[in-house]
Design a protein around this motif. Sequence first.
Motif, PDB file in Angstrom:
ATOM      1  N   MET A   1      10.919  -2.275  -7.443  1.00 22.98           N
ATOM      2  CA  MET A   1      10.230  -1.223  -6.709  1.00 22.98           C
ATOM      3  C   MET A   1      10.067   0.003  -7.593  1.00 22.98           C
ATOM      4  N   GLU A   2       8.827   0.498  -7.739  1.00 22.31           N
ATOM      5  CA  GLU A   2       8.561   1.663  -8.561  1.00 22.31           C
ATOM      6  C   GLU A   2       8.167   2.874  -7.733  1.00 22.31           C
ATOM      7  N   LEU A   3       7.605   2.652  -6.554  1.00 21.12           N
ATOM      8  CA  LEU A   3       7.151   3.751  -5.714  1.00 21.12           C
ATOM      9  C   LEU A   3       7.138   3.287  -4.271  1.00 21.12           C
ATOM     10  N   ILE A   4       7.647   4.137  -3.365  1.00 20.30           N
ATOM     11  CA  ILE A   4       7.609   3.827  -1.939  1.00 20.30           C
ATOM     12  C   ILE A   4       7.055   5.031  -1.197  1.00 20.30           C
ATOM     13  N   SER A   5       6.213   4.805  -0.230  1.00 18.67           N
ATOM     14  CA  SER A   5       5.560   5.882   0.495  1.00 18.67           C
ATOM     15  C   SER A   5       6.420   6.347   1.661  1.00 18.67           C
ATOM     16  N   PRO A   6       6.067   7.508   2.258  1.00 19.88           N
ATOM     17  CA  PRO A   6       6.689   7.886   3.524  1.00 19.88           C
ATOM     18  C   PRO A   6       6.309   6.899   4.622  1.00 19.88           C
ATOM     19  N   GLY A   7       6.916   7.024   5.797  1.00 20.70           N
ATOM     20  CA  GLY A   7       6.601   6.118   6.894  1.00 20.70           C
ATOM     21  C   GLY A   7       5.197   6.316   7.435  1.00 20.70           C
ATOM     22  N   TYR A   8       4.734   5.326   8.182  1.00 17.95           N
ATOM     23  CA  TYR A   8       3.419   5.350   8.814  1.00 17.95           C
ATOM     24  C   TYR A   8       2.307   5.560   7.786  1.00 17.95           C
ATOM     25  N   SER A   9       2.381   4.833   6.684  1.00 19.77           N
ATOM     26  CA  SER A   9       1.354   4.934   5.661  1.00 19.77           C
ATOM     27  C   SER A   9       1.056   3.557   5.098  1.00 19.77           C
ATOM     28  N   SER A  10      -0.091   3.442   4.463  1.00 20.32           N
ATOM     29  CA  SER A  10      -0.498   2.141   3.936  1.00 20.32           C
ATOM     30  C   SER A  10      -1.170   2.303   2.585  1.00 20.32           C
ATOM     31  N   PHE A  11      -0.830   1.423   1.655  1.00 17.52           N
ATOM     32  CA  PHE A  11      -1.525   1.295   0.382  1.00 17.52           C
ATOM     33  C   PHE A  11      -2.491   0.125   0.534  1.00 17.52           C
ATOM     34  N   ASP A  12      -3.777   0.381   0.330  1.00 14.08           N
ATOM     35  CA  ASP A  12      -4.782  -0.630   0.643  1.00 14.08           C
ATOM     36  C   ASP A  12      -5.507  -1.206  -0.561  1.00 14.08           C
ATOM     37  N   ARG A  13      -5.713  -0.428  -1.612  1.00 15.28           N
ATOM     38  CA  ARG A  13      -6.459  -0.929  -2.760  1.00 15.28           C
ATOM     39  C   ARG A  13      -5.798  -0.461  -4.046  1.00 15.28           C
ATOM     40  N   LEU A  14      -5.892  -1.291  -5.081  1.00 15.30           N
ATOM     41  CA  LEU A  14      -5.235  -1.026  -6.356  1.00 15.30           C
ATOM     42  C   LEU A  14      -6.240  -1.192  -7.485  1.00 15.30           C
TER      43      LEU A  14
END
Length: 315
Positions: free
Chosen positions: A274-287
């Motif tokens: 794991m290199e990065l984790i977001s706050p809650g209620y969020s989404s990473f959609d495209r890279l």
Amino acid sequence: MRQGDLQTRELGDDSREHPAPPEPSAPPTNWRTGASAIIAALAVVALIAAVFVAISAAPRPAPGVNHAPASDTPMATTQPTQTLSQGAGLPEGVEVITFTLTGADEGWGTGGVITNPVTGLPDRGMILRYAGGSWNQVGPSLPGVYLGGLDMISPTEGWAYGGDGSGHSLLLRISNGGWQQEPMPAIDPQGAPAIMAMRTANEGWMAMANPKGEQGGANTSLLHYANGAWSLISNTPHYITGIAPVADGEAWVIGWNADETSSLVHVQGGVASMELISPGYSSFDRLRMFAPNDIWIEGAMHAASNAEIDDVPLN
């Protein structure tokens, strides 16, 4: 970076529930039109030294439908039903499902013919080649098959994937102006191809969508392909939404987690960290990856109320 890394996926509804993977055997009911999204970029620059994040609000993906277990049952691929005329444009009724440029005036795509608007199931699917202003069908048509995915690693090499109305997944390898059916990865027999990101003809990655996992709901598995064999990578996001190959056995992966966070994971030597984790209620959609230390992520943060109007930027 190769052309296949620039493909995007339009995402829709703002539901907080983790979506089920799309049915490999049938296209989504609204596959002809993408949902509009308000998105900004999250930059991850100089990942070893520091991480800078900037994500703006965007709708979350719409839930899909649970798919039937995949099968390695061979499909009828030797009897063509209808082919395009050499050098002609697309005949009436043939629609492009996905397309990837492999040059200034050439590319590959998948197509289908759907005559029943009620079921939305394809009468037949096909692989298409575009060059010099004209379309040509490559190989025979596939009765009842929907080819919703395409990953080209060069102008002559690539992969296409999809499924039929009976829940059978299909994986095709494009090479030397034709294609042949490849066996589904035995290491994940219940999965269906969701994302492919091949780096070379003999090395790359695939996210397999599974009906449900130990935590319930939809999830994906990350598989690595090397010299004809697939292996499973553990400790990856619960639902993978993007893969960017870096080098032999190395890739960056984004996705959502079961706790309403999203994460960026670095995979190297068969180990995911794991290199990065977001706050809650969020989404990473495209890279998108333009260099090993120049990575961009698109995503959104959502209010706990799950109301789209309450979405806010993530700073």
